[in-house]
Motif scaffolding. Structure first.
Motif, PDB file in Angstrom:
ATOM      1  N   THR A 160       6.565 -19.466  37.643  1.00  0.00           N
ATOM      2  CA  THR A 160       7.711 -20.377  37.729  1.00  0.00           C
ATOM      3  C   THR A 160       8.629 -20.255  36.510  1.00  0.00           C
ATOM      4  O   THR A 160       9.615 -20.993  36.408  1.00  0.00           O
ATOM      5  N   GLY A 161       8.293 -19.391  35.563  1.00  0.00           N
ATOM      6  CA  GLY A 161       9.169 -19.168  34.420  1.00  0.00           C
ATOM      7  C   GLY A 161       8.940 -20.110  33.256  1.00  0.00           C
ATOM      8  O   GLY A 161       9.697 -20.089  32.287  1.00  0.00           O
ATOM      9  N   ASP A 162       7.913 -20.971  33.335  1.00  0.00           N
ATOM     10  CA  ASP A 162       7.631 -21.920  32.250  1.00  0.00           C
ATOM     11  C   ASP A 162       6.697 -21.239  31.239  1.00  0.00           C
ATOM     12  O   ASP A 162       5.483 -21.465  31.217  1.00  0.00           O
ATOM     13  N   ARG A 163       7.277 -20.375  30.405  1.00  0.00           N
ATOM     14  CA  ARG A 163       6.466 -19.584  29.479  1.00  0.00           C
ATOM     15  C   ARG A 163       5.840 -20.441  28.364  1.00  0.00           C
ATOM     16  O   ARG A 163       4.749 -20.140  27.880  1.00  0.00           O
ATOM     17  N   ALA A 164       6.546 -21.499  27.956  1.00  0.00           N
ATOM     18  CA  ALA A 164       6.008 -22.353  26.895  1.00  0.00           C
ATOM     19  C   ALA A 164       4.700 -23.006  27.346  1.00  0.00           C
ATOM     20  O   ALA A 164       3.695 -23.029  26.618  1.00  0.00           O
ATOM     21  N   LYS A 165       4.700 -23.532  28.551  1.00  0.00           N
ATOM     22  CA  LYS A 165       3.493 -24.159  29.097  1.00  0.00           C
ATOM     23  C   LYS A 165       2.386 -23.121  29.273  1.00  0.00           C
ATOM     24  O   LYS A 165       1.212 -23.376  28.972  1.00  0.00           O
ATOM     25  N   ALA A 166       2.762 -21.920  29.727  1.00  0.00           N
ATOM     26  CA  ALA A 166       1.775 -20.867  29.949  1.00  0.00           C
ATOM     27  C   ALA A 166       1.105 -20.465  28.632  1.00  0.00           C
ATOM     28  O   ALA A 166      -0.109 -20.239  28.573  1.00  0.00           O
ATOM     29  N   GLN A 167       1.888 -20.379  27.554  1.00  0.00           N
ATOM     30  CA  GLN A 167       1.326 -19.993  26.262  1.00  0.00           C
ATOM     31  C   GLN A 167       0.390 -21.073  25.712  1.00  0.00           C
ATOM     32  O   GLN A 167      -0.644 -20.768  25.102  1.00  0.00           O
ATOM     33  N   LYS A 168       0.740 -22.341  25.930  1.00  0.00           N
ATOM     34  CA  LYS A 168      -0.130 -23.440  25.483  1.00  0.00           C
ATOM     35  C   LYS A 168      -1.477 -23.376  26.196  1.00  0.00           C
ATOM     36  O   LYS A 168      -2.537 -23.543  25.585  1.00  0.00           O
ATOM     37  N   ILE A 169      -1.416 -23.133  27.497  1.00  0.00           N
ATOM     38  CA  ILE A 169      -2.664 -23.049  28.268  1.00  0.00           C
ATOM     39  C   ILE A 169      -3.476 -21.846  27.822  1.00  0.00           C
ATOM     40  O   ILE A 169      -4.712 -21.900  27.714  1.00  0.00           O
ATOM     41  N   GLN A 170      -2.790 -20.744  27.525  1.00  0.00           N
ATOM     42  CA  GLN A 170      -3.492 -19.532  27.079  1.00  0.00           C
ATOM     43  C   GLN A 170      -4.213 -19.781  25.757  1.00  0.00           C
ATOM     44  O   GLN A 170      -5.322 -19.295  25.538  1.00  0.00           O
ATOM     45  N   GLU A 215     -11.289 -22.230  35.128  1.00  0.00           N
ATOM     46  CA  GLU A 215     -10.663 -21.611  36.306  1.00  0.00           C
ATOM     47  C   GLU A 215      -9.366 -22.333  36.668  1.00  0.00           C
ATOM     48  O   GLU A 215      -8.353 -21.705  36.990  1.00  0.00           O
ATOM     49  N   MET A 216      -9.384 -23.672  36.586  1.00  0.00           N
ATOM     50  CA  MET A 216      -8.169 -24.438  36.878  1.00  0.00           C
ATOM     51  C   MET A 216      -7.083 -24.159  35.848  1.00  0.00           C
ATOM     52  O   MET A 216      -5.904 -24.026  36.194  1.00  0.00           O
ATOM     53  N   LEU A 217      -7.462 -24.029  34.550  1.00  0.00           N
ATOM     54  CA  LEU A 217      -6.475 -23.727  33.516  1.00  0.00           C
ATOM     55  C   LEU A 217      -5.847 -22.347  33.734  1.00  0.00           C
ATOM     56  O   LEU A 217      -4.632 -22.173  33.562  1.00  0.00           O
ATOM     57  N   ARG A 218      -6.676 -21.368  34.107  1.00  0.00           N
ATOM     58  CA  ARG A 218      -6.123 -20.034  34.388  1.00  0.00           C
ATOM     59  C   ARG A 218      -5.161 -20.067  35.568  1.00  0.00           C
ATOM     60  O   ARG A 218      -4.119 -19.406  35.548  1.00  0.00           O
ATOM     61  N   TYR A 219      -5.526 -20.866  36.544  1.00  0.00           N
ATOM     62  CA  TYR A 219      -4.642 -20.993  37.701  1.00  0.00           C
ATOM     63  C   TYR A 219      -3.296 -21.625  37.297  1.00  0.00           C
ATOM     64  O   TYR A 219      -2.218 -21.175  37.687  1.00  0.00           O
ATOM     65  N   ARG A 231     -19.038 -27.455  35.272  1.00  0.00           N
ATOM     66  CA  ARG A 231     -17.759 -28.170  35.101  1.00  0.00           C
ATOM     67  C   ARG A 231     -16.842 -27.417  34.138  1.00  0.00           C
ATOM     68  O   ARG A 231     -15.626 -27.350  34.341  1.00  0.00           O
ATOM     69  N   ASP A 232     -17.430 -26.871  33.046  1.00  0.00           N
ATOM     70  CA  ASP A 232     -16.610 -26.102  32.101  1.00  0.00           C
ATOM     71  C   ASP A 232     -15.993 -24.880  32.777  1.00  0.00           C
ATOM     72  O   ASP A 232     -14.810 -24.568  32.568  1.00  0.00           O
ATOM     73  N   MET A 233     -16.796 -24.178  33.580  1.00  0.00           N
ATOM     74  CA  MET A 233     -16.267 -23.002  34.287  1.00  0.00           C
ATOM     75  C   MET A 233     -15.173 -23.394  35.266  1.00  0.00           C
ATOM     76  O   MET A 233     -14.147 -22.706  35.383  1.00  0.00           O
ATOM     77  N   LYS A 234     -15.372 -24.524  35.943  1.00  0.00           N
ATOM     78  CA  LYS A 234     -14.371 -24.983  36.897  1.00  0.00           C
ATOM     79  C   LYS A 234     -13.077 -25.361  36.176  1.00  0.00           C
ATOM     80  O   LYS A 234     -11.977 -25.079  36.639  1.00  0.00           O
ATOM     81  N   GLU A 235     -13.214 -26.008  34.985  1.00  0.00           N
ATOM     82  CA  GLU A 235     -12.032 -26.390  34.215  1.00  0.00           C
ATOM     83  C   GLU A 235     -11.273 -25.154  33.736  1.00  0.00           C
ATOM     84  O   GLU A 235     -10.040 -25.101  33.790  1.00  0.00           O
TER      85      GLU A 235
END
Length: 309
Positions: free
Chosen positions: A288-298, A276-280, A270-274
């Motif tokens: 889509t140009g949403d760099r703020a959201k991308a940095q939070k996920i990173q 993978e979903m976050l990287r996606y 489940r952790d690996m799947k989560e």
């Protein structure tokens, strides 16, 4: 040839900052398709497990558990046991309505095939037949109510303590060795055993308490023979009882280890799947140009050691 599309333009893109009306994104289509398949599979599985419930009830319950079939089945079964007195009249009324509709359909089809409406004698004969059937169903229902809980009530959490009785019932009645079943198949079969146990409709009393049944049998055998034979029978029964107890303990340890492994490796999966979903989601945010959201996920994907630094 061009056409105007009124959907949200953020769903249609070829790159960062380049929004074009080029059709629905493949990601969106794929996500919708997976969700639709999940819902259909969940509804079909729950229908097989609990066919007596209405389709709307099953769907609403699945939505509450995020389409988790096992959780939904547990919740519905507990609700049915707790609310049996209230649900029984509703289920009977529902079945009467279904029977009435089927009878009307049969009369219309027989009338259309013969070319003339059913005669008065035919209608009376059908009416008497339906009354007998209804009376028999009511008697069966009263009998089931009177035996419900006669030998106690068990739940899925009692699977380990009822392992001997369940194993004997599965082998002798269902002709199935539960040790060869997958975990999901084993749970499904135990639910059937649990329903018959709670309703008091198991084919033999030994399936309610196997140890007590064997003790009673040994006592009867001992009472018939001489003292020496009686002692030998008791010793054999005691040895058999200890052997079965040791076998049950061994099987219980194996099942515990199996369950532990499933939980352990299931959490990792489940952790690996989560991740993978976050990287996606991060890649999609960059596109889509949403760099703020991308940095939070990173930042969420960073190891804990790097976060502390």
């Amino acid at each position: 040839m061009t056409s105007s599309i009124t959907e949200d333009p953020s769903l249609y893109t070829r790159g960062t900052g380049q929004t074009e009306n080029v059709g629905q994104s493949m990601v969106q289509k794929h996500a919708e398709m997976l969700q639709q398949q999940l819902e259909e599979n969940s509804v079909n599985s729950l229908t097989l497990l609990m066919p007596n419930l209405g389709s709307l009830t099953r769907i609403l319950a699945l939505k509450e558990t995020n389409w988790d079939v096992d959780k939904t089945a547990i919740i519905l079964r507990k609700f049915i046991v707790d609310q049996e007195d209230k649900l029984a009249p509703l289920q009977k009324k529902r079945q009467d309505i279904i029977d009435s509709i089927e009878e009307d359909d049969d009369e219309e089809s027989s009338g259309s095939e013969s070319g003339s409406p059913a005669s008065a004698s035919d209608r009376k004969r059908k009416s008497r037949k339906n009354k007998k059937k209804k009376s028999k169903d009511e008697k069966d229902e009263k009998k089931n109510r009177s035996t419900f809980g006669k030998y106690g009530i068990i739940r899925e959490s009692d699977a380990l303590s009822m392992d001997s009785e369940f194993s004997a019932w599965a082998m002798e009645i269902k002709k199935v060795d539960i040790e060869h079943l997958k975990p999901f198949e084993r749970r499904t079969l135990f639910r059937e055993f649990m329903e018959d146990y709670n309703a008091g409709t198991l084919p033999h009393k030994k399936y309610y308490d196997l140890a007590k049944y064997e003790q009673r049998r040994a006592a009867k055998a001992a009472a018939k023979g001489p003292a020496e034979k009686r002692s030998r029978v008791v010793e054999d029964e005691e040895a058999l009882r200890k052997e079965r107890a040791a076998q049950r303990e061994k099987e219980a340890r194996e099942r515990y280890q199996q369950a532990y492994d499933e939980v352990k490796y299931g959490d990792k999966a489940r952790d690996m799947k989560e991740q993978e979903m976050l990287r996606y989601q991060m890649n999609l945010a960059y596109k889509t140009g949403d760099r703020a959201k991308a940095q939070k996920i990173q930042e969420r994907l960073m190891p804990d050691e790097l976060k502390k630094k």
